[in-house]
Design an enzyme around this catalytic site. Structure first.
Site, PDB file in Angstrom:
ATOM      1  N   CYS A  78       2.122   0.565  -8.850  1.00 41.69           N
ATOM      2  CA  CYS A  78       3.266   1.014  -7.974  1.00 41.69           C
ATOM      3  C   CYS A  78       4.560   1.226  -8.849  1.00 41.69           C
ATOM      4  CB  CYS A  78       3.631  -0.057  -6.878  1.00 41.69           C
ATOM      5  SG  CYS A  78       3.731  -1.593  -7.694  1.00 41.69           S
TER       6      CYS A  78
ATOM      7  N   GLY B  55       0.922  -1.355  -0.077  1.00 40.47           N
ATOM      8  CA  GLY B  55      -0.176  -0.058  -0.049  1.00 40.47           C
ATOM      9  C   GLY B  55       0.961   1.295   0.105  1.00 40.47           C
TER      10      GLY B  55
ATOM     11  N   GLU C 153       4.683  10.470  -5.509  1.00 40.31           N
ATOM     12  CA  GLU C 153       3.870   9.532  -6.128  1.00 40.31           C
ATOM     13  C   GLU C 153       2.765  10.045  -6.463  1.00 40.31           C
ATOM     14  OE1 GLU C 153       2.601   6.015  -4.246  1.00 40.31           O
ATOM     15  OE2 GLU C 153       3.292   4.731  -5.843  1.00 40.31           O
TER      16      GLU C 153
ATOM     17  N   GLY D 133       2.052   1.997   5.187  1.00 40.82           N
ATOM     18  CA  GLY D 133       3.105   1.216   5.473  1.00 40.82           C
ATOM     19  C   GLY D 133       3.713   1.844   6.926  1.00 40.82           C
TER      20      GLY D 133
END
Ligand code: NAD
Length: 504
Positions: free
Chosen positions: A291, A235, A392, A240
């Site tokens: 990802c 995730g 990100e 995290g």
């Protein structure tokens, strides 16, 4: 063409081999990102439900049929499950698309590949071998056993829900653990369907349990449960961090598969047509919701203009639309918060001075009225220090950065907090061999992008995570090494007589 059912299905939790409603009778809706309509009601598992699931997994781990099975029998069961998953690939793929809006072609491809994980780890189940070490002192034998860790909590995201869960489940079960899965609140349906296939294969009750709910409540109750000994998480950074902190409190074993800002590097000697396809596969194919997205495209300055032109020509006519339609190239963004975030980053990039050469806004038009669509977007004149190059986005936004030398390309590629993946496009043998060694990333592709395999360890350097999934390495992640010393002589010496070496 797939016909969406209008019926809203209410899902159930799977605990100790039984299908149950949430004990609190609390449910939330899951929305189809293409139609904008609610299509399932998902149980919100309370702390009591989480406890019931973990207790069931713990019981199955300490005694009963699962413990009594030989590793070969466990392996055969995983093989059988693989066969059943293969028969149900289409159904699983459709469920995933309804939840996350990714292209049916992509999700079907993933589901048809999924059985390989059960076959591979099923095959490894009876090849977990201990070792007898050489005798270090007379009369003492020492051997190493590898044992399962215990109850594993597997927590997964929405973007490739089953693949990323099975990367955890298959090695954990092959090693003899039991598992409680918490899928993403945006994509619970396919995991609950997979639980039905576990039942059909004949897995004993409690070996697999599935609880659904949001990260903050259900997820936190799971990671903090004292009987959970191992957490496998995929995730974002915030989740995290919460997992790592919870794990630290009671020394739970942990693996984290987190985000990325992966560089895709195009050298002047690359086959430019292949590199264009690699760039598109990296960022637009799954609307950037992967990802390992190649979100930073590093292009040698001598080919910049021609490459950008080719890239725009390739992407400009991509068809946005219904992810169930085989003619669609790019589907919607999966969730409203993610949609908002992607549009915000477009504004951030513009504000930072990057030049938008394609897209840069929400996509509208016939067939896109209710979905969360963003035009494939390309920014040039990006500087690696900009937020658009460092953070990100998880959307179809490509940042193009130029470089002059190999050293500069490596420096830019590695100048990020992440280290999940990287791509290199070159026809030069020296570069093809040397670049992968210099890039700080868990996976490097040369003249390819976004390829994964059950055989190949996958995971991140730096902020992209801890531990590896897939390959033989993954099975070690679900085992504890135990040393056994066996005295083979009668007559234990006096404990008050000092002998060398002193044993602590
Ligand atoms: P997310 O972190 O919001 O959620 C992932 C899962 O964690 C969900 O099941 C969620 O409910 C749960 N969760 C969230 N907060 C939690 C908490 N405090 N305690 C326990 N559980 C919690 O991530 P997402 O938005 O679903 O997925 C996107 C992210 O996943 C991106 O950052 C992406 O890069 C990353 N990802 C990584 C990989 C990889 O293999 N490295 C693969 C896919 C996605």
């Amino acid at each position: 063409m797939y016909q969406r059912s209008k019926q809203v299905e209410t899902l159930s939790l799977y605990i100790d081999g039984q299908w149950r409603p949430a004990s609190s009778e609390s449910y939330f809706d899951s929305t189809d990102p293409y139609t904008g309509e609610v299509w399932t009601r998902v149980p919100s598992a309370s702390a009591d439900d989480v406890d019931a699931a973990v207790q069931a997994a713990h019981r199955a781990f300490v005694s009963g049929p699962w413990v009594e099975m030989t590793p070969t029998q466990r392996g055969r069961l995983l093989h059988k499950l693989g066969d059943i998953v293969a028969e149900n690939a289409e159904k699983l793929g459709e469920l995933e698309v309804r939840d996350n809006g990714k292209l049916l072609a992509e999700m079907l491809g993933q589901m048809r590949y999924l059985p390989e994980w059960f076959y591979y780890y099923g095959g490894l189940a009876d090849k977990i071998e201990g070792a007898l070490t050489p005798a270090e002192r007379p009369g003492v034998m020492h051997y190493i056993r590898y044992e399962p860790v215990g109850v594993v909590a597997a927590i997964s995201p929405w973007n490739s829900p089953l693949v990323l869960t099975v990367w955890k489940l298959a090695p954990a079960l092959a090693a003899g653990n039991t598992v409680v899965v918490k899928p993403s609140e945006y994509s619970s349906a396919s995991m609950l369907y997979l639980a039905k296939l576990f039942e059909e294969a004949g897995f004993p009750a409690g070996v697999l349990n599935v609880i659904t709910g949001v990260g903050k409540d259900t997820g936190e109750a799971l990671i903090n449960h004292p009987l959970v000994e191992r957490i496998a998480f995929t995730g974002g950074e915030a989740g995290g961090r919460a997992v790592y902190q919870a794990a630290a409190k009671s020394f739970k074993r942990v693996s984290l598969e987190l985000g990325g800002k992966s560089p895709n590097i195009v050298f002047e000697d690359a086959d430019l047509d292949d590199a264009v396809k690699g760039a598109v596969a990296g960022i637009f194919a799954a609307a950037g919701q992967t990802c390992m997205a190649g979100s930073r495209l590093l292009v040698h300055e001598s080919i910049h203009d021609v490459f950008v032109e080719k890239l725009i020509a390739f992407v400009r006519d991509a068809k946005l639309g219904d992810p169930m339609d085989s003619n669609t190239n790019i589907g919607p963004i999966a969730t409203p918060p993610q949609f908002k975030k992607v549009l915000e980053y477009i504004e951030i990039a513009k504000g930072e001075g990057a030049k938008c050469v394609l897209g840069g806004e929400r996509a509208t038009g016939p067939g896109l009225e209710r979905g969360l669509f963003v035009k494939p977007t390309i920014f040039t004149r990006v500087n690696n220090k900009m937020r658009i190059a460092q953070e990100e986005v998880f959307g179809p936004i490509l940042s193009i950065i130029t470089f002059k030398t190999d050293d500069e390309a490596v420096a830019i590629a590695n100048d990020t907090a992440y280290g999940l993946a990287a791509g290199v496009w070159t026809q030069n043998l020296e570069r093809a061999v040397n670049l992968p060694a210099r890039l700080r990333a868990g996976t490097v592709w040369v003249n390819a992008y976004r390829v994964v395999s059950y055989l190949a360890p996958f995971g991140g350097f730096k902020n992209s995570g801890i531990g590896r999934e897939n390959g033989k390495e993954a099975i070690r992640e679900y085992l504890e090494a135990k040393s056994v010393f066996l005295n083979t002589k009668r007559g234990v010496p006096s404990p008050f007589v000092m002998r060398l070496p002193a044993v602590e």
